[in-house]
Design a protein around this motif. Structure first.
Motif, PDB file in Angstrom:
ATOM      1  N   SER A  41      -4.300  -5.549   9.694  1.00 12.27           N
ATOM      2  CA  SER A  41      -5.424  -6.359   9.253  1.00 12.27           C
ATOM      3  C   SER A  41      -6.654  -6.067  10.116  1.00 12.27           C
ATOM      4  N   GLY A  42      -7.742  -5.701   9.474  1.00  9.23           N
ATOM      5  CA  GLY A  42      -8.980  -5.439  10.176  1.00  9.23           C
ATOM      6  C   GLY A  42      -9.058  -4.099  10.879  1.00  9.23           C
ATOM      7  N   LYS A  43      -8.023  -3.266  10.690  1.00 16.32           N
ATOM      8  CA  LYS A  43      -7.977  -1.967  11.370  1.00 16.32           C
ATOM      9  C   LYS A  43      -8.047  -0.843  10.350  1.00 16.32           C
ATOM     10  N   GLU A  44      -8.344   0.351  10.857  1.00 13.52           N
ATOM     11  CA  GLU A  44      -8.319   1.532  10.001  1.00 13.52           C
ATOM     12  C   GLU A  44      -6.880   1.985   9.772  1.00 13.52           C
ATOM     13  N   ARG A  45      -6.696   2.731   8.714  1.00 14.36           N
ATOM     14  CA  ARG A  45      -5.376   3.269   8.424  1.00 14.36           C
ATOM     15  C   ARG A  45      -5.019   4.308   9.486  1.00 14.36           C
ATOM     16  N   GLU A  46      -3.786   4.232  10.005  1.00 17.57           N
ATOM     17  CA  GLU A  46      -3.358   5.152  11.048  1.00 17.57           C
ATOM     18  C   GLU A  46      -2.039   5.806  10.667  1.00 17.57           C
ATOM     19  N   GLY A  47      -1.903   7.046  11.048  1.00 22.89           N
ATOM     20  CA  GLY A  47      -0.660   7.751  10.786  1.00 22.89           C
ATOM     21  C   GLY A  47       0.382   7.408  11.821  1.00 22.89           C
ATOM     22  N   VAL A  48       1.589   7.072  11.376  1.00 18.43           N
ATOM     23  CA  VAL A  48       2.657   6.732  12.304  1.00 18.43           C
ATOM     24  C   VAL A  48       3.799   7.749  12.290  1.00 18.43           C
ATOM     25  N   ALA A  49       3.804   8.624  11.304  1.00 20.71           N
ATOM     26  CA  ALA A  49       4.834   9.669  11.271  1.00 20.71           C
ATOM     27  C   ALA A  49       4.448  10.707  10.240  1.00 20.71           C
ATOM     28  N   SER A  50       4.801  11.940  10.541  1.00 17.88           N
ATOM     29  CA  SER A  50       4.542  13.018   9.597  1.00 17.88           C
ATOM     30  C   SER A  50       5.633  14.059   9.716  1.00 17.88           C
ATOM     31  N   ILE A  51       5.926  14.737   8.617  1.00 18.57           N
ATOM     32  CA  ILE A  51       6.930  15.785   8.640  1.00 18.57           C
ATOM     33  C   ILE A  51       6.422  16.964   7.827  1.00 18.57           C
ATOM     34  N   ARG A 109      -3.610  12.672   9.908  1.00 20.49           N
ATOM     35  CA  ARG A 109      -4.935  12.275   9.457  1.00 20.49           C
ATOM     36  C   ARG A 109      -4.878  11.898   7.988  1.00 20.49           C
ATOM     37  N   ALA A 110      -5.359  10.717   7.651  1.00 21.16           N
ATOM     38  CA  ALA A 110      -5.310  10.255   6.269  1.00 21.16           C
ATOM     39  C   ALA A 110      -6.075  11.187   5.335  1.00 21.16           C
ATOM     40  N   ASP A 111      -7.137  11.789   5.827  1.00 23.09           N
ATOM     41  CA  ASP A 111      -7.956  12.661   4.978  1.00 23.09           C
ATOM     42  C   ASP A 111      -7.210  13.916   4.530  1.00 23.09           C
ATOM     43  N   ASP A 112      -6.125  14.237   5.192  1.00 26.30           N
ATOM     44  CA  ASP A 112      -5.359  15.442   4.844  1.00 26.30           C
ATOM     45  C   ASP A 112      -4.361  15.204   3.711  1.00 26.30           C
ATOM     46  N   PHE A 113      -4.283  13.962   3.238  1.00 22.47           N
ATOM     47  CA  PHE A 113      -3.297  13.633   2.205  1.00 22.47           C
ATOM     48  C   PHE A 113      -3.998  13.177   0.933  1.00 22.47           C
ATOM     49  N   ALA A 114      -3.622  13.790  -0.181  1.00 19.12           N
ATOM     50  CA  ALA A 114      -4.288  13.492  -1.451  1.00 19.12           C
ATOM     51  C   ALA A 114      -3.532  12.467  -2.289  1.00 19.12           C
ATOM     52  N   PHE A 115      -2.243  12.293  -1.998  1.00 20.57           N
ATOM     53  CA  PHE A 115      -1.413  11.425  -2.837  1.00 20.57           C
ATOM     54  C   PHE A 115      -0.852  10.282  -1.995  1.00 20.57           C
ATOM     55  N   TRP A 116      -0.937   9.071  -2.555  1.00 19.27           N
ATOM     56  CA  TRP A 116      -0.568   7.867  -1.814  1.00 19.27           C
ATOM     57  C   TRP A 116       0.258   6.930  -2.677  1.00 19.27           C
ATOM     58  N   GLY A 117       1.158   6.217  -2.015  1.00 21.59           N
ATOM     59  CA  GLY A 117       1.855   5.139  -2.679  1.00 21.59           C
ATOM     60  C   GLY A 117       1.024   3.874  -2.642  1.00 21.59           C
ATOM     61  N   GLN A 118       1.606   2.809  -3.188  1.00 19.69           N
ATOM     62  CA  GLN A 118       0.864   1.550  -3.311  1.00 19.69           C
ATOM     63  C   GLN A 118       0.958   0.694  -2.064  1.00 19.69           C
TER      64      GLN A 118
END
Length: 126
Positions: A41-51, A109-118
């Motif tokens: 809440s009130g924060k930017e989206r952050e990546g917590v894991a990537s593969i 980085r969120a900008d590197d991903f084009a497809f997202w779930g809900q």
């Protein structure tokens, strides 16, 4: 059309565990770089894991050793196992994916991903 659907969120006490699941349709999982992000809440989206397509994993210090990303290519699923949860892990969690020819590419980085779930809500009570 590549689509992602998350499930597995919920309410858990501090120190508890949850496993989030991401069902992927429209593309083969082994052709994707995938990741999990959260937005508190009130924060930017952050990546917590990537593969990466190769299977290399990446985590920020805030979750390393507690969160684990994995995938099942046959089932077209990506998972986020979360252990020793803390109140600051409370957030909406999103699965993300991008089609990449680079076998080694990995990103939080969120900008590197084009497809997202809900998104799925995770709440950790103190």
């Amino acid at each position: 059309q590549l689509q992602l659907v998350e499930s597995g969120g919920g309410l858990v006490h501090t120190g508890g565990s949850l496993t989030l699941s991401c069902a992927i349709s429209g593309f083969s999982v082994d052709g994707l770089t995938t990741g999990w992000f959260r937005q508190r809440s009130g924060k930017e989206r952050e990546g917590v894991a990537s593969i990466s397509r190769k299977g290399t994993e990446d985590y920020p210090d805030s979750v390393r050793g507690r969160f684990t990303i994995s995938r099942d290519v046959a089932k077209k699923m990506v998972y986020l196992q979360m252990n020793n949860l803390k109140p600051e892990d409370t957030a909406v969690y999103y699965c993300a994916a991008d089609v990449t020819r680079n076998y080694l590419f990995i990103s939080r980085r969120a900008d590197d991903f084009a497809f997202w779930g809900q998104g799925t809500q995770v709440t950790v009570s103190s």
